[in-house]
Write an enzyme that holds these catalytic residues in place. Structure first.
Site, PDB file in Angstrom:
ATOM      1  CB  THR A  13      -0.938   0.035   1.221  1.00  0.00           C
ATOM      2  OG1 THR A  13      -0.126  -0.016   2.403  1.00  0.00           O
ATOM      3  CG2 THR A  13      -1.916  -1.124   1.245  1.00  0.00           C
ATOM      4  N   GLY A  14       2.168   1.122   0.124  1.00  0.00           N
ATOM      5  CA  GLY A  14       3.042   2.297   0.211  1.00  0.00           C
ATOM      6  C   GLY A  14       3.538   2.763  -1.148  1.00  0.00           C
ATOM      7  CG  ASP A  59       0.929  -6.407  11.665  1.00  0.00           C
ATOM      8  OD1 ASP A  59       0.028  -5.552  11.760  1.00  0.00           O
ATOM      9  OD2 ASP A  59       2.108  -6.188  12.031  1.00  0.00           O
ATOM     10  CG  LEU A  81       9.065  -2.963  -0.605  1.00  0.00           C
ATOM     11  CD1 LEU A  81       8.327  -2.404  -1.809  1.00  0.00           C
ATOM     12  CD2 LEU A  81      10.559  -2.687  -0.723  1.00  0.00           C
ATOM     13  CB  THR A 128      16.999   3.859   5.039  1.00  0.00           C
ATOM     14  OG1 THR A 128      17.009   5.296   4.995  1.00  0.00           O
ATOM     15  CG2 THR A 128      17.141   3.445   6.500  1.00  0.00           C
ATOM     16  CD  GLU A 130      16.967   9.406   8.378  1.00  0.00           C
ATOM     17  OE1 GLU A 130      17.068   9.309   9.612  1.00  0.00           O
ATOM     18  OE2 GLU A 130      17.019  10.481   7.776  1.00  0.00           O
ATOM     19  CE1 TYR A 156      12.365   4.002   8.485  1.00  0.00           C
ATOM     20  CE2 TYR A 156      14.198   5.509   8.090  1.00  0.00           C
ATOM     21  CZ  TYR A 156      13.307   4.564   7.628  1.00  0.00           C
ATOM     22  OH  TYR A 156      13.348   4.166   6.310  1.00  0.00           O
ATOM     23  CE  LYS A 160      13.444   0.796   7.024  1.00  0.00           C
ATOM     24  NZ  LYS A 160      12.966  -0.245   6.108  1.00  0.00           N
ATOM     25  NE  ARG A 191       8.756  10.279  -0.025  1.00  0.00           N
ATOM     26  CZ  ARG A 191       9.408   9.549   0.877  1.00  0.00           C
ATOM     27  NH1 ARG A 191       8.851   8.470   1.402  1.00  0.00           N
ATOM     28  NH2 ARG A 191      10.637   9.884   1.239  1.00  0.00           N
TER      29      ARG A 191
END
Ligand code: NAP
Ligand code: G4F
Length: 329
Positions: A13-14, A59, A81, A128, A130, A156, A160, A191
């Site tokens: 869904t992203g 989930d 993802l 990522t 990040e 986050y 990750k 986005r």
């Protein structure tokens, strides 16, 4: 469809899930998508846009549901993802972020093993930039690459980093084809409105339509290495077609501030000075900021033959044109 490859996508869904679904369908894959919650608000939109996808309820925090998802989809490729992906949200929900973005990766890898797919399913983990943290002391002039030091600056980023290392650990321990893509920021019309680029292009379109007169943002000085999501999902697929599992940076190799993005976006509607249209609110600032991200994707370009179609001005134009058209509708 008997000989078609089968792919299981978490996070369908992203933003990236949508681009990857399109790409794999074009390539003839049978696509399965994980959908969470008993009444997911985005379920109908996914069914409308991708009627060929088989949705499976599961989930990342529920091991049993993941084992069932692997058994039901019998995947040749698994793209992980799904995540709490918003850095600001992760500061306010650190434990949830650890459970989904961090431990969720372990749950999925274990599900693949328990379901007996460790030697069949190739695994992609969405790592990522990040994880690098963008601080002065570890900022390489040419950009972060696969050998750069990690110093995550948010719950986050920390979660990750766990997902990144547990993926590498399963590769080394169990001989799984488990690859990681260390992706720098990638954007586009899909986005979410909670991210700064889309928040800006959506506001620019509303200002152009006369239904808004400003946008409220946080810090404007941080710099990001922005690319187009459609280019980056192609790189994910290429990583799983390579002859061995590895880690690859995908980036544009250029870095720009939020101010630069604002200037490009407002110029698309003929506004030279964006400042009168932007207010700032500390509510959108973070307890620790990632100052500057700049990536070096030479390895992906050399080894995988990865190429990008979009530069930043092209990306901004695509996003503003999309949001202006949405307002007209
Ligand atoms: P996104 O649009 O925020 O999508 C996140 C997805 O994760 C949604 O489909 C969401 O489903 C799903 N999800 C969240 N919690 C879940 C759970 N407990 N179980 C199952 N699914 C769950 O993210 P994106 O931009 O497409 O990014 C894709 C991945 O790449 C993420 O892991 C992100 O952290 C990573 N990444 C993104 C970028 C970037 O610039 N976009 C850069 C580097 C890495 P719901 O609809 O149910 O909420
Ligand atoms: O758009 P952002 O929220 O993206 P951020 O934090 O760079 O994270 C994104 O990219 C990562 C890759 O590097 C992904 F892993 C992650 O999942 C996500 O997709 O914020 C970008 C910058 C930050 O410096 C933020 O402080 O924009 C600044 N900003 C200023 N005003 C804002 C706002 N960010 C948001 N979301 N909203 C604002 O109003």
């Amino acid at each position: 469809m008997a000989d078609a490859k089968r792919a299981l996508i978490t996070g369908i869904t992203g933003q990236d899930g949508g681009h990857l679904t399109e790409l794999l369908h074009e390539k003839g894959y049978e696509v399965f998508g994980l959908i969470r919650g008993q009444r997911n608000a985005r379920r109908e939109a996914v069914i409308d846009e991708f009627p060929y996808v088989t949705l499976i309820e599961a989930d990342l925090t529920d091991q049993t549901s993941l084992i069932q998802a692997v058994e039901a989809s019998q995947p040749d490729e698994v793209y992980n993802l799904a995540a709490v992906s918003h850095v600001g949200f992760s500061f306010r929900n650190p434990q949830l972020t650890a459970d989904i973005t961090g431990k969720g990766v372990l749950n999925l890898l274990e599900a693949i093993r328990i379901a007996g797919f460790k030697d069949r399913a190739r695994f992609y983990q969405a790592s990522t930039s990040e994880m690098f943290g963008g601080l002065d002391y570890n900022r390489p002039g040419t950009g972060y690459n696969e050998d750069s030091l990690f110093h995550p600056r948010s719950p986050y980023g920390v979660a990750k980093l766990y997902g990144h290392w547990i993926t590498r650990n399963y590769r080394e321990s169990y001989d799984m084809f488990a690859a990681t893509g260390i992706l720098f920021n990638h954007e586009g019309p899909r986005r979410g409105l909670e991210f700064v680029t889309r928040k800006i292009t959506d506001a620019v379109a509303r200002i152009d339509a006369g239904t808004a007169d400003h946008v409220v943002l946080g810090d404007l000085w941080p710099k990001r290495d922005w690319g187009y999501a459609g280019d980056y999902v192609r790189g994910m697929w290429q990583m799983l077609q390579h002859d061995e599992p590895d880690d690859f940076v995908l980036a544009s190799g250029a870095t720009h501030s939020i101010e630069d993005f604002l200037a490009l976006a407002f110029a698309e509607i003929g506004v030279d000075d964006w400042r009168p249209y932007v207010k700032q609110d500390p509510a959108f600032m973070r307890p620790a900021e990632v100052d500057i991200l700049l990536g070096d994707s030479a390895k992906a370009e050399r080894v995988l033959g990865w190429k990008r179609d979009y530069d930043l001005p092209g990306l901004v134009r695509l996003m503003v044109e999309h949001d202006v058209a949405l307002q007209k509708r």
